[in-house]
Design an enzyme around this catalytic site. Sequence first.
Site, mmCIF file in Angstrom:
data_model
loop_
_atom_site.group_PDB
_atom_site.id
_atom_site.type_symbol
_atom_site.label_atom_id
_atom_site.label_comp_id
_atom_site.label_asym_id
_atom_site.label_seq_id
_atom_site.Cartn_x
_atom_site.Cartn_y
_atom_site.Cartn_z
ATOM 1 N N SER A 105 0.814 -1.213 0.000
ATOM 2 C CA SER A 105 0.000 0.000 0.000
ATOM 3 C C SER A 105 0.849 1.265 0.000
ATOM 4 O O SER A 105 1.646 1.487 -0.904
ATOM 5 C CB SER A 105 -0.979 -0.023 1.181
ATOM 6 O OG SER A 105 -1.908 1.031 1.094
ATOM 7 N N HIS A 106 0.706 2.103 1.025
ATOM 8 C CA HIS A 106 1.385 3.387 1.093
ATOM 9 C C HIS A 106 2.797 3.278 1.650
ATOM 10 O O HIS A 106 3.534 4.264 1.648
ATOM 11 C CB HIS A 106 0.577 4.342 1.973
ATOM 12 C CG HIS A 106 0.317 3.776 3.339
ATOM 13 N ND1 HIS A 106 -0.611 2.780 3.556
ATOM 14 C CD2 HIS A 106 0.874 4.040 4.549
ATOM 15 C CE1 HIS A 106 -0.618 2.466 4.839
ATOM 16 N NE2 HIS A 106 0.273 3.201 5.459
ATOM 17 N N ASP A 143 -2.456 6.930 -3.077
ATOM 18 C CA ASP A 143 -1.300 6.292 -2.456
ATOM 19 C C ASP A 143 -0.695 5.256 -3.398
ATOM 20 O O ASP A 143 -1.070 5.166 -4.566
ATOM 21 C CB ASP A 143 -1.692 5.652 -1.121
ATOM 22 C CG ASP A 143 -2.625 4.467 -1.276
ATOM 23 O OD1 ASP A 143 -3.382 4.441 -2.267
ATOM 24 O OD2 ASP A 143 -2.611 3.559 -0.420
ATOM 25 N N ASP A 168 -0.854 1.971 -3.883
ATOM 26 C CA ASP A 168 -1.683 0.979 -4.581
ATOM 27 C C ASP A 168 -3.035 1.544 -4.998
ATOM 28 O O ASP A 168 -3.902 0.809 -5.465
ATOM 29 C CB ASP A 168 -1.871 -0.270 -3.737
ATOM 30 C CG ASP A 168 -2.712 -0.042 -2.492
ATOM 31 O OD1 ASP A 168 -2.692 1.083 -1.965
ATOM 32 O OD2 ASP A 168 -3.380 -0.998 -2.036
ATOM 33 N N ASP A 217 -5.684 2.766 -3.499
ATOM 34 C CA ASP A 217 -6.969 2.584 -2.822
ATOM 35 C C ASP A 217 -7.306 3.775 -1.916
ATOM 36 O O ASP A 217 -8.453 3.959 -1.546
ATOM 37 C CB ASP A 217 -7.023 1.266 -2.038
ATOM 38 C CG ASP A 217 -5.977 1.141 -0.950
ATOM 39 O OD1 ASP A 217 -5.089 2.017 -0.852
ATOM 40 O OD2 ASP A 217 -6.026 0.136 -0.196
ATOM 41 N N ARG A 218 -6.328 4.606 -1.587
ATOM 42 C CA ARG A 218 -6.579 5.773 -0.749
ATOM 43 C C ARG A 218 -6.711 7.039 -1.599
ATOM 44 O O ARG A 218 -6.261 7.086 -2.742
ATOM 45 C CB ARG A 218 -5.445 5.960 0.265
ATOM 46 C CG ARG A 218 -5.331 4.817 1.254
ATOM 47 C CD ARG A 218 -4.313 5.127 2.333
ATOM 48 N NE ARG A 218 -4.218 4.025 3.283
ATOM 49 C CZ ARG A 218 -3.622 4.093 4.463
ATOM 50 N NH1 ARG A 218 -3.061 5.242 4.846
ATOM 51 N NH2 ARG A 218 -3.568 3.060 5.272
ATOM 52 N N LYS A 251 -11.462 -0.378 -0.903
ATOM 53 C CA LYS A 251 -11.557 1.076 -0.994
ATOM 54 C C LYS A 251 -10.985 1.490 -2.339
ATOM 55 O O LYS A 251 -10.110 0.825 -2.883
ATOM 56 C CB LYS A 251 -10.858 1.761 0.170
ATOM 57 C CG LYS A 251 -9.455 1.304 0.508
ATOM 58 C CD LYS A 251 -8.974 2.044 1.748
ATOM 59 C CE LYS A 251 -7.630 1.546 2.242
ATOM 60 N NZ LYS A 251 -7.730 0.351 3.105
#
Length: 604
Positions: free
Chosen positions: A139-140, A322, A324, A326-327, A431
């Site tokens: 992710s982030h 971010d 990946d 999703d944010r 998300k």
Amino acid sequence: MGGSSSKPDAPEVKVVCDMTVKTVKTKPIAGQKPGTSGLRKKTKDFMAENYLANYVQSVFNAIVESGTKVEGGTLVVSGDGRYWNPEAIQIIIKMAFANGVSRVWCGTDGLLSTPATSAVIRYRGKSFEPFGGFICSASHNPGGINDDFGIKYNCENGGPAPEKATDKMVEWTGKITEYKLCSAIPDLDLSRPKIYSLPDGKSVEVFDCVEDHLAVLKQCFDFKSMKKLVQHPDFTMTYDSMCGVQGPYAIRILEEELGAVFGTCKNAKPQPDFGGPSSAWHGHADPNLTYAVELVADMGLNKEGLKIETGKPIPTFGAAADGDADRNMVLSSQFFVSPSDSLAMIVANSDLIPQFKNGLKGCARSMPTSGALDIVAAKKGIACFEVPTGWKFFGNLMDSGTHYFPDKKTYTPFICGEESFGTGADHVREKDGMWAVLAWLQILAKKTEAAGKLVTLEDVANEHWKEYGRNYYARYDYEGVDKPKAEEMMKIMSDQSGKLVGKEFGGMKMKTNDVFEYTDPVDGSVSKNQGVRFIFEDGSRIIFRLSGTGVAGATVRLYLEKFEGPSGNLNQHQFEVVKPLGAIALELSQLKKFTGRDAPTVIT
């Protein structure tokens, strides 16, 4: 709702190779327990002998044991483009075929954003063809050989594996003795769409990484009206992908589909280190006021959310994603909207989004997210849920009433979100950063059309607070603290559950102090120890959690919330309003004593 079709006209390449299954002896590796968003460790840990293979094989063993039909099935394998993604994907492909998989689907260059992976699982081809997918992402978290790597398994509904499944995966990591792979399969070029035909009827299909997600988003939104907004003479925008996987999606959707001017999408070429130490965000592709340095400055703010002079025109709308994708973070000119408020405002204006033309049936937030959503839901008569942190908890609510839980109540159409810059809906089971940005563009497009002049995000926020009041909110992150000390601090607060009720702190009387526990209304599962809560009689809240997404040490997250009614002072700076709560929180937790920290690493 459907995505793009699997394209049989993609160039076919025959691969002649030995498909013999090799069995490799191994032994358990300690610490392979996934957190709220998969297994995350240092990249070098994953690169070590058998580390990735052990975990992937444990996943296959667990899902087969649980009845998933892997033999002859289709599996999605892609990631966020971080360092060692290409090598990991090739290993997983070889292991997939050794475990009986017939088809592997990969996005071009091995890229798929996390929400796009969910869309591919749910809608590509005939819909719900794959039995699941591996997402290579942390992710982030920063990427690079000296930084972080991660892997997550998503199920046939396109959502993260639930706790009962990950528990079985962890069980297998503790008893694994061997793994399988077809070691003679050559590494495959994933740079452009094509179909690799291997012996024994096996195949790898490489497809445009954007097409399925775009197809789904086109069914959620009115692209024509958003394009009209983007071309409005008073509207300008900027979008920062922070060198993560969102770049190709942002360019295709915002510049090519909606007609935003060339260059609107910044840092749109995915990099294995997300820009690395030399970037303004030091490779930490996390869309918040602290790390999204370039976007925040372009929008005329500093990391405290205070206005600054830029010496150039400030866009009327800004957003970021971010690593990946999703944010999301959204801003107006010199104006920041918290994720908690963004969620509540999208729900309040959901009638302007075609996806919800027949109305919402449900919404939800993570427990630490502010109660702004609850106020909107109550006024609109929509079912509203408070769940632990982790998107998988939203997934059950979205699947309620479907064939997964046919005897349960239906809550879709559904919108949900977290204070950690995650927002989404029931079109996928993750998300979705791009969905959230398009939701805002759709709301602004419809309001601008109705008003006959440009309506900004700030206009919508002020209008919202005048109707519903404002939940002033902040999150303090204390990153990289000593984990045993942090756990001791949490235990001492947990042991005080119920003992502080009626006592006063800073002139406020304690209504509730407890440890959040969640009983899932859909599958009946119980999730304990989901955060320490201090709730006061005026509705103010102090929440403590240990984050499950870090790699080194522990991250203590402190959440502060104070409600101001519609007739109150709605234009204060949110970080200033909650400072007195922060002082009470430090007193209750003795945080400085346990962590040695005088100030948080990040405030959002």
